[in-house]
Design a protein around this motif. Structure first.
Motif, mmCIF file in Angstrom:
data_model
loop_
_atom_site.group_PDB
_atom_site.id
_atom_site.type_symbol
_atom_site.label_atom_id
_atom_site.label_comp_id
_atom_site.label_asym_id
_atom_site.label_seq_id
_atom_site.Cartn_x
_atom_site.Cartn_y
_atom_site.Cartn_z
ATOM 1 N N VAL A 119 0.785 -1.094 -0.094
ATOM 2 C CA VAL A 119 0.050 0.063 0.244
ATOM 3 C C VAL A 119 0.835 1.367 -0.108
ATOM 4 N N ARG A 123 0.696 4.136 -2.614
ATOM 5 C CA ARG A 123 0.347 5.392 -2.294
ATOM 6 C C ARG A 123 1.774 6.721 -2.650
ATOM 7 N N GLN A 126 1.161 7.329 -6.311
ATOM 8 C CA GLN A 126 0.249 8.269 -6.254
ATOM 9 C C GLN A 126 0.678 9.698 -5.896
ATOM 10 N N LEU A 133 -5.136 8.355 -9.122
ATOM 11 C CA LEU A 133 -5.719 8.888 -7.872
ATOM 12 C C LEU A 133 -6.930 8.252 -7.385
ATOM 13 N N GLU A 134 -7.888 7.903 -8.382
ATOM 14 C CA GLU A 134 -9.176 7.227 -8.064
ATOM 15 C C GLU A 134 -9.095 5.863 -7.722
ATOM 16 N N LEU A 135 -7.961 5.319 -7.906
ATOM 17 C CA LEU A 135 -8.017 3.978 -7.651
ATOM 18 C C LEU A 135 -7.240 3.956 -6.354
ATOM 19 N N SER A 136 -7.813 3.159 -5.228
ATOM 20 C CA SER A 136 -7.314 3.058 -3.723
ATOM 21 C C SER A 136 -5.861 2.382 -3.957
ATOM 22 N N PRO A 137 -5.143 2.775 -3.127
ATOM 23 C CA PRO A 137 -3.485 1.996 -3.123
ATOM 24 C C PRO A 137 -3.983 0.641 -2.477
ATOM 25 N N VAL A 138 -4.871 0.332 -1.650
ATOM 26 C CA VAL A 138 -5.285 -1.039 -1.172
ATOM 27 C C VAL A 138 -5.587 -1.647 -2.106
ATOM 28 N N TRP A 139 -6.698 -1.219 -3.150
ATOM 29 C CA TRP A 139 -7.242 -1.958 -4.247
ATOM 30 C C TRP A 139 -6.021 -2.343 -5.149
ATOM 31 N N GLU A 142 -4.055 -5.226 -3.606
ATOM 32 C CA GLU A 142 -4.905 -6.465 -3.743
ATOM 33 C C GLU A 142 -5.036 -6.854 -5.285
#
Length: 182
Positions: A119, A123, A126, A133-139, A142
């Motif tokens: 993550v 991040r 980003q 930026l619209e994609l979560s670092p967590v996603w 995963e």
């Protein structure tokens, strides 16, 4: 005869990746040892799976360290990391299917450390303007894990050449599947 514990674990992982319901007799045969020897070192399937988990976490942490994911661009760090994870991908593919490893209070803290490192990498990408930026670092972390596991299965089934493992995974994750020249 001295048993090479790590080799037994690798042989077990290779079989279990292809046949998750393999019996301990089958695991022992795949490792070239007797069932009694297997039982002396691993008191049942759960103990074997937990030993595989420890090996998998150690190999992932080693791969991240070797890839030096804190250095250079985040995109290049992802490429290096996928390359370093490739030798462990089969083991990770098996572990990924073992739900009991990721449930409850007995979850190995190593998974949380690995998640935090991944993550942080996404991040950082980003923040540097490399990743959306619209994609979560967590996603993204995963998704990377899912692609590594899928790549391992594809290589083991002969649907993906081993030499294509790193570029196919890294470039799909980093660039997506949409053609840019349209």
């Amino acid at each position: 005869m001295v048993m090479d514990r790590e080799q037994v674990l690798r042989d077990a992982a290779g079989l279990l990746m292809r046949k998750s319901g393999a019996t301990l007799d089958e695991v022992a045969r795949a490792a070239g040892i007797s069932r009694a020897t297997l039982n002396r070192h691993f008191a049942g399937r759960d103990a074997l799976v937990r030993a595989l988990e420890d090996l998998g976490i150690a190999e992932c942490e080693g791969a991240l360290a070797k890839a030096q994911i804190e250095d250079g661009s985040a995109a290049n760090a992802v490429r290096r990391m996928v390359r370093e994870l490739e030798p462990s991908a089969g083991l990770l593919a098996f572990l990924y299917t073992e739900n009991q490893l990721f449930e409850g209070d007995e979850q190995n803290e190593g998974w949380a450390r690995l998640d935090a490192d991944l993550v942080a990498l996404f991040r950082r990408g980003q923040e540097a303007g490399e990743f959306r930026l619209e994609l979560s670092p967590v996603w993204m972390a995963e998704a990377l894990c899912g692609l590594v596991v899928s790549g391992a299965w594809a290589v083991s089934e002969g649907r993906l050449a081993r030499n294509d493992f790193t570029p196919m995974i890294a470039e799909l994750l980093l660039g997506g599947a949409v053609r840019r020249d349209r």
